[in-house]
Motif scaffolding. Structure first.
Motif, PDB file in Angstrom:
ATOM      1  N   ARG A   1       0.839  -1.194   0.000  1.00  0.00           N
ATOM      2  CA  ARG A   1       0.000   0.000   0.000  1.00  0.00           C
ATOM      3  C   ARG A   1       0.874   1.242   0.000  1.00  0.00           C
ATOM      4  NH1 ARG A   1      -5.244   0.539  -1.011  1.00  0.00           N
ATOM      5  NH2 ARG A   1      -5.063   2.408   0.197  1.00  0.00           N
ATOM      6  N   ALA A   2       0.291   2.335  -0.479  1.00  0.00           N
ATOM      7  CA  ALA A   2       0.996   3.610  -0.433  1.00  0.00           C
ATOM      8  C   ALA A   2       1.347   3.909   1.012  1.00  0.00           C
ATOM      9  CB  ALA A   2       0.114   4.717  -0.986  1.00  0.00           C
ATOM     10  N   PRO A   3       2.475   4.521   1.332  1.00  0.00           N
ATOM     11  CA  PRO A   3       3.484   5.035   0.400  1.00  0.00           C
ATOM     12  C   PRO A   3       4.494   3.987  -0.062  1.00  0.00           C
ATOM     13  CG  PRO A   3       4.052   5.626   2.635  1.00  0.00           C
ATOM     14  CD  PRO A   3       2.792   4.841   2.723  1.00  0.00           C
ATOM     15  N   PHE A   4       4.191   2.710   0.112  1.00  0.00           N
ATOM     16  CA  PHE A   4       5.130   1.672  -0.316  1.00  0.00           C
ATOM     17  C   PHE A   4       4.569   0.897  -1.508  1.00  0.00           C
ATOM     18  CE2 PHE A   4       5.341   1.923   4.411  1.00  0.00           C
ATOM     19  CZ  PHE A   4       6.534   2.597   4.485  1.00  0.00           C
ATOM     20  N   ASP A   5       3.803   1.544  -2.381  1.00  0.00           N
ATOM     21  CA  ASP A   5       3.133   0.794  -3.452  1.00  0.00           C
ATOM     22  C   ASP A   5       4.033   0.620  -4.674  1.00  0.00           C
ATOM     23  OD1 ASP A   5       2.989   3.480  -3.770  1.00  0.00           O
ATOM     24  OD2 ASP A   5       1.034   3.505  -4.704  1.00  0.00           O
ATOM     25  N   MET A   6       5.115  -0.120  -4.448  1.00  0.00           N
ATOM     26  CA  MET A   6       6.070  -0.341  -5.535  1.00  0.00           C
ATOM     27  C   MET A   6       5.522  -1.312  -6.579  1.00  0.00           C
ATOM     28  SD  MET A   6       8.685   1.387  -5.201  1.00  0.00           S
ATOM     29  CE  MET A   6       8.846   2.700  -4.024  1.00  0.00           C
ATOM     30  N   ALA A   7       4.545  -2.147  -6.167  1.00  0.00           N
ATOM     31  CA  ALA A   7       4.020  -3.139  -7.113  1.00  0.00           C
ATOM     32  C   ALA A   7       3.228  -2.464  -8.216  1.00  0.00           C
ATOM     33  CB  ALA A   7       3.133  -4.135  -6.375  1.00  0.00           C
ATOM     34  N   GLU A   8       2.645  -1.313  -7.904  1.00  0.00           N
ATOM     35  CA  GLU A   8       1.807  -0.669  -8.904  1.00  0.00           C
ATOM     36  C   GLU A   8       2.151   0.814  -8.923  1.00  0.00           C
ATOM     37  OE1 GLU A   8      -2.294  -0.625  -8.157  1.00  0.00           O
ATOM     38  OE2 GLU A   8      -2.779  -0.031 -10.188  1.00  0.00           O
ATOM     39  N   ALA A   9       3.420   1.122  -9.240  1.00  0.00           N
ATOM     40  CA  ALA A   9       3.847   2.513  -9.233  1.00  0.00           C
ATOM     41  C   ALA A   9       3.419   3.165 -10.538  1.00  0.00           C
ATOM     42  CB  ALA A   9       5.354   2.581  -9.054  1.00  0.00           C
TER      43      ALA A   9
ATOM     44  N   SER B   1       2.863   6.001 -11.739  1.00  0.00           N
ATOM     45  CA  SER B   1       3.469   7.168 -12.361  1.00  0.00           C
ATOM     46  C   SER B   1       4.845   6.859 -12.949  1.00  0.00           C
ATOM     47  CB  SER B   1       3.582   8.298 -11.337  1.00  0.00           C
ATOM     48  OG  SER B   1       4.269   7.842 -10.204  1.00  0.00           O
ATOM     49  N   GLU B   2       5.459   5.733 -12.573  1.00  0.00           N
ATOM     50  CA  GLU B   2       6.772   5.405 -13.121  1.00  0.00           C
ATOM     51  C   GLU B   2       6.745   4.118 -13.933  1.00  0.00           C
ATOM     52  OE1 GLU B   2       8.907   4.602  -9.415  1.00  0.00           O
ATOM     53  OE2 GLU B   2       7.782   6.243  -8.554  1.00  0.00           O
ATOM     54  N   LEU B   3       5.887   3.168 -13.541  1.00  0.00           N
ATOM     55  CA  LEU B   3       5.940   1.834 -14.156  1.00  0.00           C
ATOM     56  C   LEU B   3       4.616   1.435 -14.801  1.00  0.00           C
ATOM     57  CD1 LEU B   3       7.867  -0.080 -11.367  1.00  0.00           C
ATOM     58  CD2 LEU B   3       8.764   0.680 -13.528  1.00  0.00           C
ATOM     59  N   VAL B   4       3.897   2.374 -15.415  1.00  0.00           N
ATOM     60  CA  VAL B   4       2.594   2.101 -16.026  1.00  0.00           C
ATOM     61  C   VAL B   4       1.655   1.525 -14.969  1.00  0.00           C
ATOM     62  CG1 VAL B   4       1.412   1.164 -18.008  1.00  0.00           C
ATOM     63  CG2 VAL B   4       3.846   1.606 -18.148  1.00  0.00           C
ATOM     64  N   ALA B   5       1.521   0.197 -14.878  1.00  0.00           N
ATOM     65  CA  ALA B   5       0.735  -0.367 -13.782  1.00  0.00           C
ATOM     66  C   ALA B   5       1.564  -1.406 -13.050  1.00  0.00           C
ATOM     67  CB  ALA B   5      -0.561  -0.957 -14.301  1.00  0.00           C
ATOM     68  N   GLY B   6       2.869  -1.289 -13.125  1.00  0.00           N
ATOM     69  CA  GLY B   6       3.735  -2.210 -12.402  1.00  0.00           C
ATOM     70  C   GLY B   6       3.517  -3.648 -12.810  1.00  0.00           C
ATOM     71  N   ALA B   7       3.360  -4.497 -11.808  1.00  0.00           N
ATOM     72  CA  ALA B   7       3.250  -5.926 -12.079  1.00  0.00           C
ATOM     73  C   ALA B   7       1.990  -6.279 -12.847  1.00  0.00           C
ATOM     74  CB  ALA B   7       3.282  -6.692 -10.760  1.00  0.00           C
ATOM     75  N   PHE B   8       0.992  -5.386 -12.849  1.00  0.00           N
ATOM     76  CA  PHE B   8      -0.281  -5.710 -13.511  1.00  0.00           C
ATOM     77  C   PHE B   8      -0.367  -5.162 -14.929  1.00  0.00           C
ATOM     78  CE2 PHE B   8      -1.268  -4.378  -9.028  1.00  0.00           C
ATOM     79  CZ  PHE B   8      -1.064  -5.635  -8.496  1.00  0.00           C
ATOM     80  N   THR B   9       0.741  -4.679 -15.459  1.00  0.00           N
ATOM     81  CA  THR B   9       0.691  -3.961 -16.740  1.00  0.00           C
ATOM     82  C   THR B   9      -0.018  -4.744 -17.832  1.00  0.00           C
ATOM     83  OG1 THR B   9       2.740  -2.897 -16.153  1.00  0.00           O
ATOM     84  CG2 THR B   9       2.088  -2.743 -18.433  1.00  0.00           C
ATOM     85  N   GLU B  10       0.290  -6.039 -17.967  1.00  0.00           N
ATOM     86  CA  GLU B  10      -0.264  -6.805 -19.089  1.00  0.00           C
ATOM     87  C   GLU B  10      -1.631  -7.404 -18.782  1.00  0.00           C
ATOM     88  OE1 GLU B  10       0.847  -6.920 -22.005  1.00  0.00           O
ATOM     89  OE2 GLU B  10       2.889  -6.183 -21.818  1.00  0.00           O
ATOM     90  N   TYR B  11      -2.128  -7.205 -17.565  1.00  0.00           N
ATOM     91  CA  TYR B  11      -3.377  -7.872 -17.203  1.00  0.00           C
ATOM     92  C   TYR B  11      -4.577  -7.023 -17.569  1.00  0.00           C
ATOM     93  CZ  TYR B  11      -1.047 -11.637 -14.812  1.00  0.00           C
ATOM     94  OH  TYR B  11      -0.286 -12.729 -14.544  1.00  0.00           O
ATOM     95  N   SER B  12      -5.641  -7.718 -17.986  1.00  0.00           N
ATOM     96  CA  SER B  12      -6.893  -7.020 -18.279  1.00  0.00           C
ATOM     97  C   SER B  12      -8.029  -7.900 -17.815  1.00  0.00           C
ATOM     98  CB  SER B  12      -7.003  -6.747 -19.772  1.00  0.00           C
ATOM     99  OG  SER B  12      -7.033  -7.965 -20.463  1.00  0.00           O
TER     100      SER B  12
END
Lengths: 145, 331
Positions: free
Chosen positions: B214-222, B224-235
């Motif tokens: 969770r924010a402020p540690f939301d590195m999995a879904e950053a 603003s820097e990593l599109v949607a992080g680990a979930f980028t390819e998921y729909s």
């Protein structure tokens, strides 16, 4: 010591931040729920131009001098008039604004001697085609009556 | 035997329904909270106060095509969301919602929750690795190092707490905190708990935020820097299941904080009856705080995040462990 000082001030600043946001949480909402409520535009708001009403006759104040047409840098105004019997001067028959080219510079409003045109306060502009933005201002004035 | 089977089925259905409902409505809480912290209204068109919005979101996610892009690992890509959701739901098994309201009263319940909590990171890693996307892989690498860094202080503070409670049975831990707010582990005014528990609570809460990404540690879904992080390819529902897993983890984290530090289902004042309602009030208060924190702080820089853990949280939790051990030995 600097280490502990940094931890203390850092933790304190975190709680100050939380205090600020929770105060904002309970303050009233400031956004306008647009389609349901609208705000009145300020007096100097520049919408597209429209003909002003002559309060004596109920019609328009245009004398068909064509100054606005000449002043327009984009050439989006078309003014036509005709001579009628028993009426002094020309009578306006066509006042067309091509809003697709208008840049809202206001040269036409400035050049108008009898103050026959002014900015409208209309900002709800959406239409299905280009043609929807060629406004017949004379008709618009009639409809507003 | 038959009775036991019915009981288990009831709990299974109940837990899945609870997790799914929470996942759906926490999105609503999150959006409403976000809005009001920024003095907006948030969802309001679908149903009264936008209460049907999660339903509309769910229908939208379910009707979307499950897209599996070219070049992804088809098996890892598909099982990753489930790998994230299943451990979260498994952890509900031993959570005591009320005095007799737990699917299974396991003696090592706390250990079981921590065991499953470390599996859910694996789900994120597999999904990110399987989706063959650079943003996803960067996010996964960050999440893994973050989780390694934050699991240590979390377990250290928990060990200190277990030394005071001398049990890993969650229901037992709650029972020990009965008789009023001053008996909760958070501010326990007895000789059997160390005076450092408020600090332990802060450390535990911080690490809980980090563990649940969770924010402020939301590195999995950053975003603003990593599109949607680990979930980028998921729909579609793949993304939906990931999201459910994330929110189920938040519920687990909040429930665990409530049980360990805030007295679980115990009432705050001795003359009020103990009830599952107290548990829910405390849990949702923690969840609200989590939302509150998300909309207060910006995301930490990755180096600062690791610095916070290795330079501050771990030394402090070690000190807490030693002080608690000494305290328990002396008194």
């Amino acid at each position: 010591m600097a280490y502990f000082n940094e931890i203390f001030t850092g933790t304190k600043s975190l709680f100050v931040g939380l205090g600020i946001t929770i105060k904002e949480f309970f303050k009233p909402v400031v956004t306008v729920q647009y389609p349901h409520e609208t705000i009145t535009m300020s007096a100097r708001f520049r919408g597209h131009i429209e003909l002003t009403r002559d309060l004596d006759t109920g019609g328009n104040k245009c004398i068909v001098c064509g100054m606005c047409q000449k002043a327009c840098p984009s050439g989006c105004i078309t003014v036509e008039g005709e001579k009628r019997e028993g009426v002094k001067g020309k009578v306006l028959t066509v006042y067309r604004l091509d809003f697709t080219k208008c840049s809202l510079c206001g040269m036409c409003v400035e050049s108008c001697k009898p103050s026959a045109i002014d900015f409208s306060k209309d900002y709800n502009l959406a239409g299905p085609s280009r043609e929807a933005y060629v406004f017949d201002l004379l008709k618009r004035l009639e409809e507003q009556r | 035997m038959n009775n036991e089977l019915i009981r288990l089925l009831a709990f299974l259905v109940g837990i899945i329904a609870f997790a799914a409902l929470n996942a759906a409505y926490l999105v609503w809480v999150e959006r409403k909270g976000a809005a009001h912290f920024q003095r907006r209204i948030g969802p309001k068109e679908v149903g009264p106060y936008g209460l049907l919005q999660p339903l509309a979101d769910g229908v939208k996610l379910m009707t979307k095509q499950l897209l599996v892009p070219d070049g992804v690992d088809p098996i890892l890509f598909k099982i990753a969301p489930i790998m994230l959701l299943v451990p979260a739901i498994m952890s509900f098994v031993t959570i005591p919602f009320g005095e007799h309201l737990a699917a299974r009263n396991i003696d090592l319940g706390l250990l079981m929750i921590f065991a499953f909590a470390s599996v859910n990171v694996l789900g994120l890693l597999l999904g990110a690795w399987g989706s063959a996307n650079k943003y996803a892989v960067i996010a996964a690498a960050r999440v893994i190092s973050q989780n390694i860094a934050y699991e240590i202080p979390m377990l250290l503070t928990t060990i200190a707490l277990i030394m005071a409670t001398s049990t890993m049975n969650l229901n037992e831990i709650v029972s020990q905190q009965g008789g009023g707010i001053w008996n909760w582990n958070l501010i326990r005014l007895t000789w059997s708990a160390s005076p450092l528990t408020p600090i332990a609570f802060l450390i535990f809460f911080t690490t809980m935020l980090a563990e649940t990404n969770r924010a402020p540690f939301d590195m999995a879904e950053a975003e603003s820097e990593l599109v949607a992080g680990a979930f980028t390819e998921y729909s579609g529902m793949g993304f939906g299941v990931f999201f459910m897993g994330e929110y189920a983890n938040i519920v687990i984290g909040a429930a665990l904080t409530t049980i360990l530090f805030l007295g679980g289902w115990q009432s705050p004042l001795p003359f009020l009856p103990n009830s599952v309602i107290w548990f829910l009030i405390k849990m949702y208060a923690i969840i609200f705080t989590v939302v509150w924190i998300r909309w207060t702080y910006p995301r930490t820089q990755f180096y600062n995040l690791l610095n916070l853990s290795w330079k501050i949280l771990i030394p402090f939790s070690l000190a807490n462990l030693i002080v608690t051990a000494g305290w328990l030995k002396v008194f």
